[in-house]
Design a protein around this motif. Structure first.
Motif: not given
Length: 133
Positions: A101-114, A67-74, A92-96
């Motif tokens: 590239g400019r492919h932005f799949p569905a994303m979640s961010l969770v803060v964890v203790a460790d 596949g390719a990055p454009s195949d990433i859904a989540r 973060i945006g520049a590194a991403y």
């Protein structure tokens, strides 16, 4: 439904887990990736460096499955420091974009203790859909 383990060529063995599992329908489940390289060595100890490596690792698993990055859904991000994440939004945006590239799949961010690996500052898991046939 049969599953095929996906392991990028040259990577150190995954012990007790799989980096990726590809289903017959093209769904690729990518296990949580952390900021170490293909030989399980942390070259970067800062958030942006590790984040870039994590995304490169995810991309490598996707590409090993055909596949390719454009195949990433989540993407699901697990970060140890909300403050550090919020303080580096522009970087973060520049590194991403430099990796995905400019492919932005569905994303979640969770803060964890460790995280399991002490040096890891974040972990990201992914799901992709790779066309079959």
């Amino acid at each position: 439904m049969a599953l095929k383990e996906i392991h990028p060529e040259g990577w150190a063995p995954a012990l007790g887990y799989a980096n990726g599992m590809l289903a017959e329908d093209g769904t690729l489940h990518i296990g949580g990736q952390i900021g170490w390289n293909s030989q399980k060595v942390f070259e970067c100890h800062d958030f942006i460096g590790q984040m870039t490596q994590v995304l490169k690792n995810i991309r490598a698993v996707v590409e090993a499955a055909g596949g390719a990055p454009s195949d990433i859904a989540r993407l699901t991000w697990f970060v140890k420091s909300k403050a550090e994440y919020m303080a580096h939004q522009k970087e973060i945006g520049a590194a991403y974009r430099s990796v995905m590239g400019r492919h932005f799949p569905a994303m979640s961010l969770v803060v964890v203790a460790d995280l399991l690996e002490d040096e890891a500052l974040l972990e990201i898991e992914a799901t992709a859909h790779i066309a079959q046939g």
